[in-house]
Design an enzyme around this catalytic site. Sequence first.
Site, mmCIF file in Angstrom:
data_model
loop_
_atom_site.group_PDB
_atom_site.id
_atom_site.type_symbol
_atom_site.label_atom_id
_atom_site.label_comp_id
_atom_site.label_asym_id
_atom_site.label_seq_id
_atom_site.Cartn_x
_atom_site.Cartn_y
_atom_site.Cartn_z
ATOM 1 N N GLU A 27 0.827 -1.207 0.000
ATOM 2 C CA GLU A 27 0.000 0.000 0.000
ATOM 3 C C GLU A 27 0.863 1.260 0.000
ATOM 4 O O GLU A 27 0.487 2.278 -0.579
ATOM 5 C CB GLU A 27 -0.939 -0.003 1.204
ATOM 6 C CG GLU A 27 -2.002 -1.084 1.135
ATOM 7 C CD GLU A 27 -2.871 -1.135 2.364
ATOM 8 O OE1 GLU A 27 -4.086 -0.909 2.221
ATOM 9 O OE2 GLU A 27 -2.339 -1.407 3.466
ATOM 10 N N TYR A 59 -17.497 25.725 1.271
ATOM 11 C CA TYR A 59 -17.240 24.288 1.143
ATOM 12 C C TYR A 59 -16.013 24.030 0.289
ATOM 13 O O TYR A 59 -15.349 23.019 0.451
ATOM 14 C CB TYR A 59 -18.466 23.511 0.645
ATOM 15 C CG TYR A 59 -19.119 24.017 -0.603
ATOM 16 C CD1 TYR A 59 -18.594 23.737 -1.847
ATOM 17 C CD2 TYR A 59 -20.293 24.753 -0.529
ATOM 18 C CE1 TYR A 59 -19.196 24.194 -2.999
ATOM 19 C CE2 TYR A 59 -20.912 25.216 -1.674
ATOM 20 C CZ TYR A 59 -20.362 24.933 -2.909
ATOM 21 O OH TYR A 59 -20.958 25.395 -4.049
ATOM 22 N N GLU A 79 -8.268 5.276 10.512
ATOM 23 C CA GLU A 79 -8.712 5.991 11.692
ATOM 24 C C GLU A 79 -7.858 7.239 11.918
ATOM 25 O O GLU A 79 -8.367 8.310 12.260
ATOM 26 C CB GLU A 79 -8.640 5.094 12.933
ATOM 27 C CG GLU A 79 -9.597 3.929 12.929
ATOM 28 C CD GLU A 79 -9.050 2.662 12.266
ATOM 29 O OE1 GLU A 79 -8.209 2.734 11.336
ATOM 30 O OE2 GLU A 79 -9.483 1.563 12.684
ATOM 31 N N LYS A 105 -12.292 2.939 2.001
ATOM 32 C CA LYS A 105 -11.171 2.331 1.284
ATOM 33 C C LYS A 105 -11.743 1.206 0.423
ATOM 34 O O LYS A 105 -11.845 0.067 0.862
ATOM 35 C CB LYS A 105 -10.181 1.808 2.326
ATOM 36 C CG LYS A 105 -8.845 1.404 1.836
ATOM 37 C CD LYS A 105 -7.983 1.061 3.067
ATOM 38 C CE LYS A 105 -6.577 0.754 2.680
ATOM 39 N NZ LYS A 105 -5.737 0.467 3.847
#
Length: 128
Positions: A27, A59, A79, A105
């Site tokens: 990854e 935004y 997290e 993910k």
Amino acid sequence: MTKDFSGDRIILSDLGFFGYHGVMPEEAVLGQRFFVDLVCGVDLGQAGRSDELEQSISYAEIYEVAKAAFEAQRFKLIEAVGQHIVDRLFEAFPGIRWIEVRVRKPSAPIAMVAGEAAIELHRHRDDR
């Protein structure tokens, strides 16, 4: 005590980013797509009455801060990615009272036929 996540909100959904977050060594090398959903608790009463951007939070600016936070460093855990985004948004925008962030993910390196791995954080400014 239960925190209140009610009231006005600014919502950004399906923000797509490419990153190198993850525990697996591949990854860090190959990277993958991630999607982020944000809900920011903001009092939009004045903006609704005045029709002036200065009474709200752009935004587009929220997106830029979230993008910079996502890309700032490599994390092993989504997290931690989510928490980093929350921390940067609270720092940048004093008017945000609370944030819900979901980091998704879709190509997590697990044997799933369809779907995605995701986390969702709920944070209040006064919990920092």
